[in-house]
Design a protein around this motif. Sequence first.
Motif, mmCIF file in Angstrom:
data_model
loop_
_atom_site.group_PDB
_atom_site.id
_atom_site.type_symbol
_atom_site.label_atom_id
_atom_site.label_comp_id
_atom_site.label_asym_id
_atom_site.label_seq_id
_atom_site.Cartn_x
_atom_site.Cartn_y
_atom_site.Cartn_z
ATOM 1 N N ALA A 90 0.903 -1.057 -0.002
ATOM 2 C CA ALA A 90 -0.037 0.165 0.233
ATOM 3 C C ALA A 90 0.985 1.113 -0.016
ATOM 4 C CB ALA A 90 -0.867 0.010 1.160
ATOM 5 N N ILE A 91 1.789 1.287 0.816
ATOM 6 C CA ILE A 91 2.730 2.493 0.836
ATOM 7 C C ILE A 91 3.550 2.572 -0.435
ATOM 8 C CG2 ILE A 91 4.888 1.394 1.963
ATOM 9 C CD1 ILE A 91 4.830 3.817 3.688
ATOM 10 N N ALA A 94 10.088 3.581 6.290
ATOM 11 C CA ALA A 94 10.455 4.774 6.420
ATOM 12 C C ALA A 94 10.899 5.582 5.135
ATOM 13 C CB ALA A 94 11.477 4.893 7.526
ATOM 14 N N THR A 95 11.703 4.918 4.336
ATOM 15 C CA THR A 95 12.105 5.318 3.185
ATOM 16 C C THR A 95 10.974 5.698 2.024
ATOM 17 O OG1 THR A 95 14.113 3.928 3.153
ATOM 18 C CG2 THR A 95 13.481 4.759 0.853
ATOM 19 N N MET A 96 9.950 5.001 1.950
ATOM 20 C CA MET A 96 8.882 5.170 1.369
ATOM 21 C C MET A 96 8.106 6.450 1.898
ATOM 22 S SD MET A 96 9.225 2.858 -0.985
ATOM 23 C CE MET A 96 8.111 3.551 -1.984
ATOM 24 N N ALA A 97 7.891 6.201 3.053
ATOM 25 C CA ALA A 97 7.081 7.498 3.869
ATOM 26 C C ALA A 97 8.037 8.879 3.525
ATOM 27 C CB ALA A 97 6.970 7.192 5.272
ATOM 28 N N ALA A 134 -1.371 10.001 5.054
ATOM 29 C CA ALA A 134 -1.635 8.754 4.853
ATOM 30 C C ALA A 134 -0.498 7.652 4.793
ATOM 31 C CB ALA A 134 -2.077 8.778 3.334
ATOM 32 N N ALA A 135 0.788 8.333 4.344
ATOM 33 C CA ALA A 135 2.083 7.582 4.626
ATOM 34 C C ALA A 135 2.251 7.116 5.922
ATOM 35 C CB ALA A 135 3.092 8.229 3.776
ATOM 36 N N SER A 136 2.260 8.135 6.783
ATOM 37 C CA SER A 136 2.369 8.063 8.166
ATOM 38 C C SER A 136 1.696 7.073 8.914
ATOM 39 C CB SER A 136 2.343 9.338 8.808
ATOM 40 O OG SER A 136 3.283 10.414 8.579
ATOM 41 N N MET A 137 0.300 7.171 8.598
ATOM 42 C CA MET A 137 -0.779 6.186 9.008
ATOM 43 C C MET A 137 -0.375 4.645 8.724
ATOM 44 S SD MET A 137 -4.240 8.134 8.725
ATOM 45 C CE MET A 137 -5.264 6.809 9.298
ATOM 46 N N ILE A 138 0.039 4.764 7.282
ATOM 47 C CA ILE A 138 0.424 3.307 6.949
ATOM 48 C C ILE A 138 1.832 2.913 7.510
ATOM 49 C CG2 ILE A 138 1.093 1.812 4.939
ATOM 50 C CD1 ILE A 138 -0.563 3.828 3.104
ATOM 51 N N GLN A 139 2.728 3.756 7.651
ATOM 52 C CA GLN A 139 3.895 3.389 8.539
ATOM 53 C C GLN A 139 3.655 2.886 9.750
ATOM 54 O OE1 GLN A 139 6.845 6.727 8.573
ATOM 55 N NE2 GLN A 139 8.338 5.325 9.190
ATOM 56 N N MET A 140 2.976 3.766 10.494
ATOM 57 C CA MET A 140 2.718 3.258 11.897
ATOM 58 C C MET A 140 1.987 1.774 12.163
ATOM 59 S SD MET A 140 4.181 5.533 13.451
ATOM 60 C CE MET A 140 5.390 5.719 12.138
ATOM 61 N N SER A 141 0.938 1.523 10.969
ATOM 62 C CA SER A 141 0.428 0.285 11.082
ATOM 63 C C SER A 141 1.327 -0.727 10.833
ATOM 64 C CB SER A 141 -0.728 0.486 9.833
ATOM 65 O OG SER A 141 -1.696 1.475 10.070
ATOM 66 N N ILE A 142 2.364 -0.395 9.849
ATOM 67 C CA ILE A 142 3.364 -1.665 9.690
ATOM 68 C C ILE A 142 4.223 -1.819 11.119
ATOM 69 C CG2 ILE A 142 5.762 -2.095 8.725
ATOM 70 C CD1 ILE A 142 4.394 -0.508 6.163
ATOM 71 N N PHE A 150 -1.399 7.199 15.024
ATOM 72 C CA PHE A 150 -0.030 7.400 14.648
ATOM 73 C C PHE A 150 0.952 7.000 15.464
ATOM 74 C CE2 PHE A 150 -2.394 10.964 12.641
ATOM 75 C CZ PHE A 150 -2.243 10.905 11.158
ATOM 76 N N SER A 151 0.335 5.970 16.341
ATOM 77 C CA SER A 151 1.079 5.278 17.326
ATOM 78 C C SER A 151 1.780 4.211 16.946
ATOM 79 C CB SER A 151 0.131 4.677 18.386
ATOM 80 O OG SER A 151 0.832 3.929 19.583
ATOM 81 N N THR A 152 3.110 4.275 17.216
ATOM 82 C CA THR A 152 4.073 3.034 16.859
ATOM 83 C C THR A 152 3.594 1.614 17.318
ATOM 84 O OG1 THR A 152 5.811 3.744 18.478
ATOM 85 C CG2 THR A 152 6.098 4.787 16.250
ATOM 86 N N HIS A 153 2.870 1.725 18.571
ATOM 87 C CA HIS A 153 2.656 0.533 19.266
ATOM 88 C C HIS A 153 1.264 0.375 19.375
ATOM 89 C CE1 HIS A 153 6.960 1.080 20.202
ATOM 90 N NE2 HIS A 153 6.993 -0.035 20.984
#
Length: 288
Positions: A13-14, A148-151, A189-197, A262-265
Amino acid sequence: MFNFAKTAVLMAAITALFIIVGGMIGGEQGMLMALLMAVGMNFFSYWFSDTLVLKMTNAQQVDERSAPEFYAMVKELAERAGLPMPKVFLIDEAAPNAFATGRNPENASVAATTGILKVLSRRELRGVMAHELAHVRHRDILISTIAATMAGAISALANFAMFFGGRDSDGRPHNPIASIMVAILAPLAASMIQMSISRAREYEADRGGAEISSDPEALARALEKIHAYAQGTPFHAVERHPETAQMMILNPLSAGGLAQLFSTHPPTEERVARLLSMAKDGAYPGAE
């Protein structure tokens, strides 16, 4: 397997978001430039982030002489996980927490605070360190770096659009309102996907840690204690360097409400519930 599949879907997705946004804002040339910028920034992070985070948290390396019980615990768990022995560090902080770092299992480090050694029982600490070794086994640093690279590339494209406006592949400018909307929404959107990962990797490390230790309940009880103590015990090194918070077994700077997006956990309660379900069902290797 579900969280591995979820991670794969989110990574796709990202990547798709990057391609779409890149095409809308910068065309092929702009997309390539943004990707190269992001790769350059994260190349350094991938190779040297372990050294940086250990310095930022004032971690001190220990061995079988300076911390015999803790070192022996990590060694036993690494052997159970089929991993090379990682470097072992202690951080002189009262806040109970731990993390793993390193670009691959051959160059891995695990660290724990002195506070977590005091707060947790030996069984609970063993569950925590098994979780961290699961991150090493799953190569989560590599996955996080790619995300992180893609975001970062998407954010770079968005900044380009904010200042210069978007252009199609033929160099014609896009609608300025549409460019502004993409510039604002794409990084979110990118941050939300990154945090979901990141959250998916935490669930998977919980599962992997339970398998390595053969004791999911121990990790569940440890997470409950860490969560309770973290409320009133500041982690000074992380407060000085908030970028290190995402690496901890429990983010000491996390917030609730909409910030959870946007939480990492994942929520601690959900992690505990999943682990206790594993313990009840015996859904892990070594269970009788």
